[in-house]
Design a protein around this motif. Structure first.
Motif, PDB file in Angstrom:
ATOM      1  N   ARG A 179     -18.513  31.050 -42.731  1.00 26.68           N
ATOM      2  CA  ARG A 179     -19.123  29.587 -42.774  1.00 26.68           C
ATOM      3  C   ARG A 179     -20.332  29.538 -43.025  1.00 26.68           C
ATOM      4  O   ARG A 179     -21.182  28.555 -43.647  1.00 26.68           O
ATOM      5  N   ARG A 180     -21.193  30.454 -42.078  1.00 20.10           N
ATOM      6  CA  ARG A 180     -22.681  30.211 -41.955  1.00 20.10           C
ATOM      7  C   ARG A 180     -23.145  30.670 -43.287  1.00 20.10           C
ATOM      8  O   ARG A 180     -24.291  30.037 -43.827  1.00 20.10           O
ATOM      9  N   TYR A 181     -22.710  31.794 -43.761  1.00 21.71           N
ATOM     10  CA  TYR A 181     -23.175  32.317 -45.071  1.00 21.71           C
ATOM     11  C   TYR A 181     -23.227  31.293 -46.254  1.00 21.71           C
ATOM     12  O   TYR A 181     -23.839  31.078 -47.033  1.00 21.71           O
ATOM     13  N   MET A 182     -21.806  30.639 -46.280  1.00 24.84           N
ATOM     14  CA  MET A 182     -21.521  29.558 -47.259  1.00 24.84           C
ATOM     15  C   MET A 182     -22.475  28.676 -47.174  1.00 24.84           C
ATOM     16  O   MET A 182     -23.131  28.004 -48.125  1.00 24.84           O
ATOM     17  N   GLU A 183     -22.795  27.902 -45.806  1.00 27.87           N
ATOM     18  CA  GLU A 183     -23.867  26.912 -45.557  1.00 27.87           C
ATOM     19  C   GLU A 183     -25.281  27.235 -45.874  1.00 27.87           C
ATOM     20  O   GLU A 183     -25.797  26.503 -46.774  1.00 27.87           O
ATOM     21  N   MET A 184     -25.652  28.452 -46.033  1.00 32.45           N
ATOM     22  CA  MET A 184     -26.861  28.961 -46.342  1.00 32.45           C
ATOM     23  C   MET A 184     -26.993  28.733 -47.723  1.00 32.45           C
ATOM     24  O   MET A 184     -28.008  28.530 -48.534  1.00 32.45           O
ATOM     25  N   ALA A 185     -25.874  29.326 -48.616  1.00 30.37           N
ATOM     26  CA  ALA A 185     -26.056  29.578 -49.926  1.00 30.37           C
ATOM     27  C   ALA A 185     -25.877  27.911 -50.426  1.00 30.37           C
ATOM     28  O   ALA A 185     -26.628  27.628 -51.463  1.00 30.37           O
ATOM     29  N   ARG A 186     -25.265  26.927 -49.857  1.00 28.41           N
ATOM     30  CA  ARG A 186     -25.427  25.695 -50.264  1.00 28.41           C
ATOM     31  C   ARG A 186     -26.808  25.297 -50.129  1.00 28.41           C
ATOM     32  O   ARG A 186     -27.237  24.311 -51.070  1.00 28.41           O
ATOM     33  N   GLN A 187     -27.421  25.372 -49.053  1.00 27.27           N
ATOM     34  CA  GLN A 187     -28.650  24.751 -48.913  1.00 27.27           C
ATOM     35  C   GLN A 187     -29.645  25.337 -49.982  1.00 27.27           C
ATOM     36  O   GLN A 187     -30.570  24.707 -50.263  1.00 27.27           O
ATOM     37  N   ASP A 188     -29.577  26.414 -50.079  1.00 27.42           N
ATOM     38  CA  ASP A 188     -30.483  27.226 -51.055  1.00 27.42           C
ATOM     39  C   ASP A 188     -30.411  26.717 -52.678  1.00 27.42           C
ATOM     40  O   ASP A 188     -31.339  26.629 -53.317  1.00 27.42           O
ATOM     41  N   VAL A 189     -29.139  26.199 -52.795  1.00 31.46           N
ATOM     42  CA  VAL A 189     -28.880  25.702 -54.155  1.00 31.46           C
ATOM     43  C   VAL A 189     -29.500  24.217 -54.152  1.00 31.46           C
ATOM     44  O   VAL A 189     -30.321  23.756 -55.218  1.00 31.46           O
ATOM     45  N   ALA A 190     -29.334  23.459 -53.139  1.00 36.43           N
ATOM     46  CA  ALA A 190     -29.901  22.139 -52.914  1.00 36.43           C
ATOM     47  C   ALA A 190     -31.504  22.336 -52.985  1.00 36.43           C
ATOM     48  O   ALA A 190     -31.978  21.372 -53.382  1.00 36.43           O
ATOM     49  N   ALA A 239     -27.654  37.485 -46.846  1.00 37.52           N
ATOM     50  CA  ALA A 239     -26.697  36.337 -46.639  1.00 37.52           C
ATOM     51  C   ALA A 239     -26.433  35.286 -47.691  1.00 37.52           C
ATOM     52  O   ALA A 239     -25.267  34.734 -47.833  1.00 37.52           O
ATOM     53  N   ILE A 240     -27.499  34.849 -48.106  1.00 36.16           N
ATOM     54  CA  ILE A 240     -27.342  33.899 -49.258  1.00 36.16           C
ATOM     55  C   ILE A 240     -26.183  34.338 -50.407  1.00 36.16           C
ATOM     56  O   ILE A 240     -25.419  33.663 -50.777  1.00 36.16           O
ATOM     57  N   GLU A 241     -26.522  35.304 -50.957  1.00 36.49           N
ATOM     58  CA  GLU A 241     -25.778  36.173 -52.019  1.00 36.49           C
ATOM     59  C   GLU A 241     -24.548  36.353 -51.467  1.00 36.49           C
ATOM     60  O   GLU A 241     -23.578  36.084 -52.331  1.00 36.49           O
ATOM     61  N   ALA A 242     -24.291  36.819 -50.180  1.00 36.67           N
ATOM     62  CA  ALA A 242     -23.024  36.902 -49.958  1.00 36.67           C
ATOM     63  C   ALA A 242     -22.191  35.608 -49.747  1.00 36.67           C
ATOM     64  O   ALA A 242     -21.218  35.423 -50.039  1.00 36.67           O
ATOM     65  N   GLY A 243     -23.050  34.453 -49.395  1.00 32.30           N
ATOM     66  CA  GLY A 243     -22.354  33.302 -49.216  1.00 32.30           C
ATOM     67  C   GLY A 243     -22.075  32.660 -50.683  1.00 32.30           C
ATOM     68  O   GLY A 243     -20.990  32.015 -50.922  1.00 32.30           O
ATOM     69  N   LYS A 244     -22.746  32.870 -51.635  1.00 31.93           N
ATOM     70  CA  LYS A 244     -22.520  32.354 -53.024  1.00 31.93           C
ATOM     71  C   LYS A 244     -21.119  33.173 -53.512  1.00 31.93           C
ATOM     72  O   LYS A 244     -20.253  32.380 -54.182  1.00 31.93           O
ATOM     73  N   THR A 245     -21.137  34.707 -53.318  1.00 37.65           N
ATOM     74  CA  THR A 245     -19.761  34.961 -53.622  1.00 37.65           C
ATOM     75  C   THR A 245     -18.449  34.331 -52.756  1.00 37.65           C
ATOM     76  O   THR A 245     -17.569  34.274 -53.630  1.00 37.65           O
ATOM     77  N   LEU A 246     -18.697  34.135 -51.615  1.00 35.52           N
ATOM     78  CA  LEU A 246     -17.679  33.594 -50.857  1.00 35.52           C
ATOM     79  C   LEU A 246     -17.403  32.024 -51.330  1.00 35.52           C
ATOM     80  O   LEU A 246     -16.117  31.816 -51.311  1.00 35.52           O
ATOM     81  N   LEU A 247     -18.299  31.251 -51.718  1.00 36.58           N
ATOM     82  CA  LEU A 247     -18.006  30.144 -52.452  1.00 36.58           C
ATOM     83  C   LEU A 247     -17.311  30.222 -53.629  1.00 36.58           C
ATOM     84  O   LEU A 247     -16.552  29.492 -54.009  1.00 36.58           O
ATOM     85  N   GLU A 248     -17.589  31.356 -54.409  1.00 36.81           N
ATOM     86  CA  GLU A 248     -16.883  31.715 -55.670  1.00 36.81           C
ATOM     87  C   GLU A 248     -15.489  31.774 -55.424  1.00 36.81           C
ATOM     88  O   GLU A 248     -14.422  31.142 -56.143  1.00 36.81           O
ATOM     89  N   VAL A 249     -15.180  32.659 -54.463  1.00 43.54           N
ATOM     90  CA  VAL A 249     -13.767  33.071 -54.150  1.00 43.54           C
ATOM     91  C   VAL A 249     -13.117  31.673 -53.576  1.00 43.54           C
ATOM     92  O   VAL A 249     -11.831  31.728 -53.824  1.00 43.54           O
ATOM     93  N   LYS A 250     -13.720  31.035 -52.786  1.00 41.20           N
ATOM     94  CA  LYS A 250     -13.102  29.855 -52.133  1.00 41.20           C
ATOM     95  C   LYS A 250     -12.658  28.928 -52.906  1.00 41.20           C
ATOM     96  O   LYS A 250     -11.583  28.223 -53.155  1.00 41.20           O
TER      97      LYS A 250
END
Length: 213
Positions: A202-213, A167-178
């Motif tokens: 949105r949930r996946y992207m939020e998980m990706a943001r928290q993982d980076v933080a 889910a985190i990896e998917a979120g990172k991809t979504l953030l890049e596309v966004k």
């Protein structure tokens, strides 16, 4: 258990802990939990109290959270881990240097009114102490039935961890596309290309943001 008069001010002074009034804002190296400190000393003795205070005052980032809850939680852990401390007190302090105590306190507050904060915090700290303690544990060993249940649960936990990482990896991809598309085009892309609902994306992207933080 011992029960005698404790000179709280004198003992706090040994660790450069300043006692402040109940209306003052507490800063690093300060506490207003005088009654709690006295109670711990009266109940378990001055040696125990000194170890509790030094655990908070002399480890990284923990000298600003000397509250009633943290003092009692540390007292509980000092009693539970007495064999570890007696065997290698330096590793005890080294483990505490890595405990994000403020973060744990903040999250334990979500259980307020349901679980006693002292017990919730002690459990959270103990879990992290095990991670940083080179397998040193409390004085009591769990029974074999408990170990079997833990081992059984670990398989399910491993699967959940993998799902979270996906889910985190998917979120990172979504953030890049966004970041590369205007909002309207991104919503169109999300609907037509990703196969994800807006809420899940949105949930996946939020998980990706928290993982980076």
């Amino acid at each position: 258990m011992e029960n005698h008069v404790i000179d709280v001010h004198a003992i706090c002074a040994e660790f450069d802990i300043e006692i402040v009034g109940s209306s003052e804002r507490v800063k690093a190296g300060q506490t207003r939990a005088v009654a709690t400190i006295a109670r711990i000393g009266q109940t378990f003795g001055e040696g125990h109290l000194r170890l509790v205070l030094s655990t908070l005052a002399e480890t990284k980032g923990n000298d600003w959270v000397m509250t009633e809850v943290t003092l009692w939680a540390v007292s509980d852990l000092v009693r539970s881990c007495s064999e570890w401390i007696e065997d290698d007190v330096s590793s005890w302090f080294e483990a505490w240097d890595r405990i994000p105590l403020g973060y744990l306190m903040w999250n334990c507050r979500e259980l307020s009114g349901i679980v006693k904060q002292r017990h919730a915090l002690a459990g959270a700290i103990y879990t992290m102490l095990l991670v940083y303690s080179e397998n040193r544990k409390a004085n009591r060993n769990p029974d074999y039935d408990f170990l079997r249940r833990v081992l059984s649960a670990e398989g399910a936990m491993g699967k959940r961890h993998q799902e979270k990482q996906h889910a985190i990896e998917a979120g990172k991809t979504l953030l890049e596309v966004k970041s590369s598309l205007p909002d309207r085009e991104f919503r169109n892309w999300l609907r037509e290309k990703s196969g994800l609902s807006g809420s899940r994306a949105r949930r996946y992207m939020e998980m990706a943001r928290q993982d980076v933080a």
